[in-house]
Design a protein around this motif. Structure first.
Motif, mmCIF file in Angstrom:
data_model
loop_
_atom_site.group_PDB
_atom_site.id
_atom_site.type_symbol
_atom_site.label_atom_id
_atom_site.label_comp_id
_atom_site.label_asym_id
_atom_site.label_seq_id
_atom_site.Cartn_x
_atom_site.Cartn_y
_atom_site.Cartn_z
ATOM 1 N N ILE A 209 3.201 -5.505 15.795
ATOM 2 C CA ILE A 209 3.598 -6.700 15.045
ATOM 3 C C ILE A 209 4.908 -6.496 14.293
ATOM 4 O O ILE A 209 5.333 -7.359 13.520
ATOM 5 N N GLY A 210 5.555 -5.348 14.501
ATOM 6 C CA GLY A 210 6.868 -5.120 13.918
ATOM 7 C C GLY A 210 6.873 -4.426 12.579
ATOM 8 O O GLY A 210 7.916 -4.369 11.922
ATOM 9 N N ALA A 211 5.728 -3.885 12.145
ATOM 10 C CA ALA A 211 5.659 -3.171 10.866
ATOM 11 C C ALA A 211 6.089 -1.734 11.079
ATOM 12 O O ALA A 211 5.259 -0.844 11.319
ATOM 13 N N THR A 212 7.390 -1.495 11.021
ATOM 14 C CA THR A 212 7.939 -0.156 11.205
ATOM 15 C C THR A 212 8.772 0.208 9.983
ATOM 16 O O THR A 212 9.128 -0.643 9.166
ATOM 17 N N GLY A 213 9.104 1.468 9.876
ATOM 18 C CA GLY A 213 9.912 1.914 8.755
ATOM 19 C C GLY A 213 9.183 1.748 7.430
ATOM 20 O O GLY A 213 7.983 1.981 7.303
ATOM 21 N N LEU A 214 9.931 1.301 6.418
ATOM 22 C CA LEU A 214 9.343 1.108 5.094
ATOM 23 C C LEU A 214 8.283 0.016 5.098
ATOM 24 O O LEU A 214 7.300 0.091 4.350
ATOM 25 N N ALA A 215 8.490 -1.023 5.922
ATOM 26 C CA ALA A 215 7.477 -2.087 6.007
ATOM 27 C C ALA A 215 6.165 -1.543 6.556
ATOM 28 O O ALA A 215 5.085 -1.915 6.093
ATOM 29 N N GLY A 216 6.229 -0.662 7.546
ATOM 30 C CA GLY A 216 5.011 -0.057 8.076
ATOM 31 C C GLY A 216 4.322 0.830 7.063
ATOM 32 O O GLY A 216 3.091 0.861 6.977
ATOM 33 N N VAL A 217 5.121 1.557 6.265
ATOM 34 C CA VAL A 217 4.539 2.404 5.224
ATOM 35 C C VAL A 217 3.845 1.559 4.174
ATOM 36 O O VAL A 217 2.729 1.866 3.731
ATOM 37 N N ARG A 218 4.481 0.460 3.778
ATOM 38 C CA ARG A 218 3.943 -0.374 2.704
ATOM 39 C C ARG A 218 2.727 -1.180 3.141
ATOM 40 O O ARG A 218 1.748 -1.280 2.397
ATOM 41 N N HIS A 219 2.777 -1.760 4.347
ATOM 42 C CA HIS A 219 1.743 -2.705 4.752
ATOM 43 C C HIS A 219 0.661 -2.081 5.648
ATOM 44 O O HIS A 219 -0.398 -2.695 5.812
ATOM 45 N N VAL A 220 0.918 -0.937 6.239
ATOM 46 C CA VAL A 220 -0.049 -0.345 7.167
ATOM 47 C C VAL A 220 -0.475 1.046 6.709
ATOM 48 O O VAL A 220 -1.662 1.313 6.508
ATOM 49 N N LEU A 221 0.487 1.931 6.530
ATOM 50 C CA LEU A 221 0.166 3.338 6.300
ATOM 51 C C LEU A 221 -0.528 3.562 4.957
ATOM 52 O O LEU A 221 -1.634 4.115 4.899
ATOM 53 N N LEU A 222 0.097 3.119 3.865
ATOM 54 C CA LEU A 222 -0.489 3.353 2.545
ATOM 55 C C LEU A 222 -1.816 2.624 2.341
ATOM 56 O O LEU A 222 -2.769 3.222 1.824
ATOM 57 N N PRO A 223 -1.944 1.337 2.727
ATOM 58 C CA PRO A 223 -3.262 0.698 2.565
ATOM 59 C C PRO A 223 -4.365 1.388 3.361
ATOM 60 O O PRO A 223 -5.492 1.507 2.883
ATOM 61 N N ALA A 224 -4.054 1.837 4.585
ATOM 62 C CA ALA A 224 -5.073 2.493 5.395
ATOM 63 C C ALA A 224 -5.448 3.867 4.834
ATOM 64 O O ALA A 224 -6.586 4.316 4.972
ATOM 65 N N ALA A 225 -4.476 4.544 4.209
ATOM 66 C CA ALA A 225 -4.729 5.883 3.673
ATOM 67 C C ALA A 225 -5.166 5.851 2.216
ATOM 68 O O ALA A 225 -5.267 6.902 1.579
ATOM 69 N N LEU A 226 -5.475 4.676 1.675
ATOM 70 C CA LEU A 226 -5.724 4.529 0.242
ATOM 71 C C LEU A 226 -6.906 5.358 -0.267
ATOM 72 O O LEU A 226 -6.795 5.967 -1.337
ATOM 73 N N PRO A 227 -8.056 5.428 0.421
ATOM 74 C CA PRO A 227 -9.148 6.254 -0.124
ATOM 75 C C PRO A 227 -8.761 7.723 -0.311
ATOM 76 O O PRO A 227 -9.033 8.307 -1.370
ATOM 77 N N GLY A 228 -8.144 8.316 0.696
ATOM 78 C CA GLY A 228 -7.707 9.703 0.553
ATOM 79 C C GLY A 228 -6.607 9.863 -0.480
ATOM 80 O O GLY A 228 -6.553 10.856 -1.208
#
Length: 312
Positions: A209-228
């Motif tokens: 969906i185009g979430a790469t770079g900082l957008a991918g970190v903000r909207h995909v990577l950090l929310p998914a890794a939030l419990p850890g």
């Protein structure tokens, strides 16, 4: 000329049979029951309890534990397991706290340490988050720095105090350096562990969906890794608080002000065990308070939003 249409009775009967087959077919009730069960699973039923009962249920076990500890402490004082000047009673420690409170210095001691810990922790979060993302995403950096981060996490924070004193002298910079060196590895490792637990499907969907770079970190990577990540933040605060106390115990100068660590060291120099135990008690209360008031609610909210914790 009007034409009349004749109906075959057998055809009409067959149609009538077909129209009722949907309701008379065996298994229709089972399907409806299954759908109702699925709807019940999706709906959340919360039994609201009176606030007084909720407070009592949450406060009663810790209060019982505190009473037991104080009772054992009083018994040890009564039977003189140690001389009274080495093991004062809970009443003596309470009087020491009362004296500091009446002098108007107690809150200033607590605020000095809490403000230092909060500032050092915020800086540690900023550095540890960036470092953790780099280590988690870049394989070469992970191979080079990953083992070092794990080693730094296991290194006692007090080991950094002599080096920090040589580098920065008896200043606030020494205290903050020890706090950073103690907390950053824990936060970075927690984020790396959270990223490792993300399903590759999420990352692939984000790139689609185009979430790469900082957008991918903000909207995909950090929310998914939030419990850890939150687990790493909790551990980072624990290391930050312990590092701060270790630094304040050793780095003692008039210009630095008096925190809880300096208060503890002053009690040791005066051989006043009531003072020492009162400082230890304050350090413990602040650590538990930060955990209960900040990290525990955030962790519960994150786990509940992911269906890992359900209200009852």
């Amino acid at each position: 000329m009007a034409s009349t249409e004749t109906k075959d009775p057998s055809t009409a009967a067959a149609k009538g049979k077909d129209t009722t087959a949907g309701t008379d077919a065996p298994g229709a009730g089972d399907i409806a029951g299954l759908e109702a069960g699925l709807d019940a699973l999706e709906s959340r039923v919360v039994d609201r309890q009176p606030w007084l009962r909720t407070v009592v249920s949450k406060a009663f076990p810790p209060l019982v534990a505190i009473v037991i500890v104080l009772g054992l402490w009083q018994l040890a004082y009564h039977f003189e397991l140690k001389p009274h000047y080495l093991l004062p009673s809970p009443v003596d420690v309470g009087r020491s706290l009362q004296q500091k409170w009446l002098e108007g210095t107690l809150l200033s001691f607590v605020w000095t340490s809490v403000s230092r810990g909060a500032l050092g922790f915020v800086a540690s979060v900023a550095i540890g988050t960036v470092l953790g993302l780099i280590v988690a995403q870049v394989k070469a950096v992970r191979a080079a720095i990953g083992p070092i981060l794990s080693g730094l996490q296991s290194l006692p924070s007090v080991a950094w105090v002599p080096a920090a004193i040589i580098w920065f002298g008896l200043s606030d910079a020494t205290i903050y350096a020890v706090v950073l060196l103690g907390a950053v590895p824990s936060i970075a490792n927690g984020l790396v562990a959270g990223v490792d637990q993300i399903s590759p499907l999420y990352l692939r969907a984000g790139r689609t969906i185009g979430a790469t770079g900082l957008a991918g970190v903000r909207h995909v990577l950090l929310p998914a890794a939030l419990p850890g990540y939150i687990a790493g933040l909790k551990q980072g605060w624990a290391f930050s608080w312990r590092s701060l106390m270790a630094a304040e115990l050793i780095v003692n100068a008039p210009d630095l002000g008096t925190g809880l660590g300096q208060l503890l060291e002053q009690g040791r120099e005066l051989q006043d065990m009531s003072w020492v135990l009162a400082a230890i008690l304050l350090i413990l209360i602040v650590g538990i308070g930060i955990e209960l008031l900040i990290f525990a609610p955030v962790e519960r909210r994150v786990l509940r939003s992911r269906g890992l914790l359900v209200k009852s």
